[in-house]
Scaffold this active site. Structure first.
Site, mmCIF file in Angstrom:
data_model
loop_
_atom_site.group_PDB
_atom_site.id
_atom_site.type_symbol
_atom_site.label_atom_id
_atom_site.label_comp_id
_atom_site.label_asym_id
_atom_site.label_seq_id
_atom_site.Cartn_x
_atom_site.Cartn_y
_atom_site.Cartn_z
ATOM 1 N N ARG A 174 -8.241 145.188 66.379
ATOM 2 C CA ARG A 174 -8.652 144.022 65.592
ATOM 3 C C ARG A 174 -9.032 144.402 64.158
ATOM 4 N NH1 ARG A 174 -10.533 138.621 66.490
ATOM 5 N NH2 ARG A 174 -12.436 138.133 65.341
ATOM 6 N N LEU A 219 -10.144 134.467 60.595
ATOM 7 C CA LEU A 219 -9.692 135.099 61.838
ATOM 8 C C LEU A 219 -10.636 134.623 62.930
ATOM 9 C CD1 LEU A 219 -8.294 137.196 63.671
ATOM 10 C CD2 LEU A 219 -9.764 138.944 62.656
ATOM 11 N N SER A 220 -10.104 133.951 63.940
ATOM 12 C CA SER A 220 -10.952 133.373 64.989
ATOM 13 C C SER A 220 -11.707 134.460 65.747
ATOM 14 C CB SER A 220 -10.099 132.574 65.981
ATOM 15 O OG SER A 220 -9.536 131.449 65.364
ATOM 16 N N GLN A 221 -12.851 134.067 66.304
ATOM 17 C CA GLN A 221 -13.648 135.008 67.088
ATOM 18 C C GLN A 221 -12.852 135.478 68.302
ATOM 19 O OE1 GLN A 221 -16.327 131.512 68.155
ATOM 20 N NE2 GLN A 221 -16.846 132.935 69.808
ATOM 21 N N PHE A 242 -12.169 124.793 64.041
ATOM 22 C CA PHE A 242 -11.072 125.440 63.361
ATOM 23 C C PHE A 242 -10.924 124.867 61.948
ATOM 24 C CE2 PHE A 242 -9.957 126.778 67.553
ATOM 25 C CZ PHE A 242 -9.074 127.850 67.422
#
Length: 217
Positions: A36, A62-64, A208
């Site tokens: 990541r 960047l999403s969790q 989002f």
């Protein structure tokens, strides 16, 4: 330059994902396989495995890890491997890299050209050769490559784009956050049962960035 060892942080992330309810072992294996830290800038890399989203520029994130794993689990729906999957919203390239561990071919669409080129470079550095790219408005999907077994959308429209539903194969799944920003978005799964028949199910409340029309350099 100091080279950090992220092995402990990655293992901690995996243990946290299990505690948060991620059960599909192929998904956990895919999350373990993708570094990541390679998908954020160096300043943010020390936070790469924290349970939070991270900025990647131009108002995008960047999403969790949990959201990436959760959406991937919904995309796979218990299948060990899929053949053709479309991602709408390449962003940093991380979600596509996770999907590439589980799918024969990943097709990813991004409206911001600079993001797409950066994601390509990251994927190539990791040896991910099963991802194809298109710079275009995400609302339109990628009709010339349809139908897809699954479509995952990494930004939220106010309503589900009909073009994306039409690009699903029969039995295919569209995983998409739906709703206005700050207004109770829901992670939604739409399954195509027949040519003009769809089933909709709602899952987690999410947050989002909005899915925007058009394309940028």
């Amino acid at each position: 330059m100091i080279r950090r060892n992220y092995q402990w942080a990655r293992q901690t992330m995996l243990e946290r994902l299990v505690s948060q309810g991620i059960r599909a072992q192929p998904v956990l294996d895919a999350m373990a396989a993708v570094p990541r830290e390679a998908f954020v800038d160096e300043v943010q890399s020390v936070r790469a495995y924290e349970d939070c989203s991270l900025p990647i520029g131009q108002g995008q994130t960047l999403s969790q890890p949990y959201i990436v794993a959760r959406m991937t689990e919904l995309v796979m729906a218990g299948e060990p491997r899929l053949t053709r999957v479309l991602e709408v919203g390449t962003g940093s390239g991380y979600q596509a890299a996770v999907l590439a561990q589980l799918c024969q071919s990943v097709f990813t669409v991004e409206r911001i050209g600079a993001f797409l080129e950066q994601a390509k470079a990251r994927h190539r550095a990791l040896g991910l050769l099963n991802i194809r790219y298109m710079h275009r408005d995400g609302f339109k999907g990628w009709p010339s490559q349809a139908p897809f077994e699954a479509i995952v959308v990494t930004a939220a429209p106010d309503a589900v784009p009909p073009e994306l539903k039409e690009q699903l194969a029969i039995g295919g799944r569209l995983v998409i956050p739906v709703g206005a920003q700050g207004g109770g978005q829901k992670l939604t799964v739409i399954t195509r049962l027949a040519d003009n028949e769809y089933q909709t199910r709602w899952y987690d409340l999410v947050s989002f960035v909005p899915l925007l029309p058009g394309s940028l350099a």
